[in-house]
Enzyme design. Structure first.
Site, PDB file in Angstrom:
ATOM      1  N   GLY A   1      56.770  19.710 126.121  1.00 28.68           N
ATOM      2  CA  GLY A   1      56.518  19.570 127.158  1.00 28.68           C
ATOM      3  C   GLY A   1      56.089  21.318 128.134  1.00 28.68           C
ATOM      4  N   SER A   2      54.901  21.868 127.315  1.00 24.93           N
ATOM      5  CA  SER A   2      54.052  22.665 127.910  1.00 24.93           C
ATOM      6  C   SER A   2      53.632  22.236 128.920  1.00 24.93           C
ATOM      7  CB  SER A   2      53.905  23.516 126.705  1.00 24.93           C
ATOM      8  OG  SER A   2      52.802  22.795 126.038  1.00 24.93           O
ATOM      9  N   ASN A   3      52.562  21.402 128.952  1.00 18.40           N
ATOM     10  CA  ASN A   3      52.349  21.070 129.829  1.00 18.40           C
ATOM     11  C   ASN A   3      53.027  20.489 131.081  1.00 18.40           C
ATOM     12  OD1 ASN A   3      48.720  20.996 129.028  1.00 18.40           O
ATOM     13  ND2 ASN A   3      50.111  19.897 127.013  1.00 18.40           N
TER      14      ASN A   3
ATOM     15  N   MET B   1      53.700  10.317 122.758  1.00 21.44           N
ATOM     16  CA  MET B   1      52.104   9.330 121.505  1.00 21.44           C
ATOM     17  C   MET B   1      52.407   7.941 120.858  1.00 21.44           C
ATOM     18  SD  MET B   1      51.809  12.608 120.277  1.00 21.44           S
ATOM     19  CE  MET B   1      51.727  13.579 119.707  1.00 21.44           C
ATOM     20  N   ARG B   2      51.975   7.901 122.107  1.00 26.74           N
ATOM     21  CA  ARG B   2      51.605   5.899 122.044  1.00 26.74           C
ATOM     22  C   ARG B   2      50.560   5.982 122.760  1.00 26.74           C
ATOM     23  NH1 ARG B   2      56.292   3.949 120.198  1.00 26.74           N
ATOM     24  NH2 ARG B   2      58.240   5.410 120.257  1.00 26.74           N
TER      25      ARG B   2
ATOM     26  N   ILE C   1      48.277   3.131 125.498  1.00 28.40           N
ATOM     27  CA  ILE C   1      48.646   2.696 126.519  1.00 28.40           C
ATOM     28  C   ILE C   1      47.913   1.428 126.378  1.00 28.40           C
ATOM     29  CG2 ILE C   1      48.777   3.171 129.164  1.00 28.40           C
ATOM     30  CD1 ILE C   1      50.497   4.442 128.514  1.00 28.40           C
TER      31      ILE C   1
ATOM     32  N   ASN D   1      44.344  11.993 130.575  1.00 28.74           N
ATOM     33  CA  ASN D   1      45.010  12.722 129.205  1.00 28.74           C
ATOM     34  C   ASN D   1      44.566  13.619 128.947  1.00 28.74           C
ATOM     35  OD1 ASN D   1      47.023  12.481 126.875  1.00 28.74           O
ATOM     36  ND2 ASN D   1      45.134  12.164 125.987  1.00 28.74           N
TER      37      ASN D   1
ATOM     38  N   HIS E   1      44.094  16.229 125.425  1.00 26.30           N
ATOM     39  CA  HIS E   1      43.651  15.859 124.180  1.00 26.30           C
ATOM     40  C   HIS E   1      43.273  17.420 123.669  1.00 26.30           C
ATOM     41  CE1 HIS E   1      43.449  14.734 120.314  1.00 26.30           C
ATOM     42  NE2 HIS E   1      42.033  15.752 120.800  1.00 26.30           N
TER      43      HIS E   1
HETATM   44  C1  GRF Z   1      49.168  19.496 123.736  1.00 22.07           C
HETATM   45  O1  GRF Z   1      48.106  19.679 123.461  1.00 22.07           O
HETATM   46  C2  GRF Z   1      48.551  17.810 124.486  1.00 22.07           C
HETATM   47  O2  GRF Z   1      46.849  18.043 124.708  1.00 22.07           O
HETATM   48  C3  GRF Z   1      48.657  16.617 123.045  1.00 22.07           C
HETATM   49  O3  GRF Z   1      49.696  16.892 122.792  1.00 22.07           O
HETATM   50  C4  GRF Z   1      50.259  18.315 123.447  1.00 22.07           C
HETATM   51  C5  GRF Z   1      52.001  18.697 123.690  1.00 22.07           C
HETATM   52  O4  GRF Z   1      51.909  19.629 124.355  1.00 22.07           O
HETATM   53  N1  GRF Z   1      48.220  15.678 123.816  1.00 22.07           N
HETATM   54  P1  GRF Z   1      53.291  20.089 124.849  1.00 22.07           P
HETATM   55  O5  GRF Z   1      54.275  19.175 124.782  1.00 22.07           O
HETATM   56  O6  GRF Z   1      52.816  19.443 126.284  1.00 22.07           O
HETATM   57  O7  GRF Z   1      53.709  20.541 124.388  1.00 22.07           O
END
Ligand code: GRF
Length: 193
Positions: free
Chosen positions: A14-16, A92-93, A95, A109, A111
């Site tokens: 969940g850092s994003n 991780m799925r 849509i 999304n 990436h």
């Molecule tokens: C991130 O690197 C994002 O780009 C990828 O999954 C990771 C999720 O990291 N899709 P976080 O859970 O947001 O820390």
């Protein structure tokens, strides 16, 4: 006009999610973070949402007879919560069609590579192992594929000779945390349906 209502879908750390939440609070992203959806009951992101006072919901496909049932429940949740757009952040799925049809052009999304290079779950490690001179971050609209769909923005992260994988990973994540709120602001900030 009311602020758009944003949902984040996440499965892990969940850092994003945190970066997006911060941006909605400090003015960088003109939207309300109305919902965290998580499909993993023990994911750290759920605790982070609780600490920030962001509403969260958690259920997984295993609780449904079919994938369509799961997707339909998710779509109903978003409609009930009057969600305008969705940011996938480590969800991780893929849509499915019910959600794609209900939110055309409104599911993004992030990436950790310069797509189309290094799609999939181990993008940073693969770029590192390949000896690439640069990698980076991509934000894109999603389609029914994995890490495909129209690219909105990319930011490069050059590899530094001799740097550890951990060091590179930390730098890529820092760029993610800047780029995602910026792009969300461009695409949906201040605009609700
Ligand atoms: C991130 O690197 C994002 O780009 C990828 O999954 C990771 C999720 O990291 N899709 P976080 O859970 O947001 O820390």
């Amino acid at each position: 006009m009311s602020r758009p209502r944003l949902a984040v879908f996440a499965s892990g750390t969940g850092s994003n999610f945190m970066a997006i939440a911060k941006a909605t609070r400090d003015g960088g992203l003109d939207a309300d973070l109305a919902l965290l959806f998580c499909d993993q009951p023990h994911a750290p992101v759920l605790k982070r949402a609780a600490e920030l006072g962001v509403a969260s919901r958690c259920f997984s496909p295993a609780e449904y007879e079919s994938r369509a049932g799961y997707e339909g429940r998710l779509r109903d949740l978003l409609v009930d919560q009057r969600i305008d757009g969705v940011a996938l952040a480590g969800y991780m799925r893929i849509i499915g069609q019910p959600l794609l049809d209900s939110y055309p052009g409104r599911i993004l999304n992030i990436h950790p590579s310069l797509l189309p290079a290094f799609p999939g779950r181990h993008a940073i490690a693969e770029a590192y192992a390949a000896g690439a001179t640069e990698t980076g971050v991509t934000v894109h609209f999603i389609d029914a594929g994995v890490d495909t769909g129209p690219i909105i923005a990319q930011r490069s992260v050059p590899l530094i000779p001799g740097e550890s994988l951990e060091g590179l990973t930390a730098r890529v994540h820092r760029v993610e945390h800047e780029l995602y709120p910026e792009v969300l602001q461009q695409v949906m900030g201040g605009k609700s349906e």
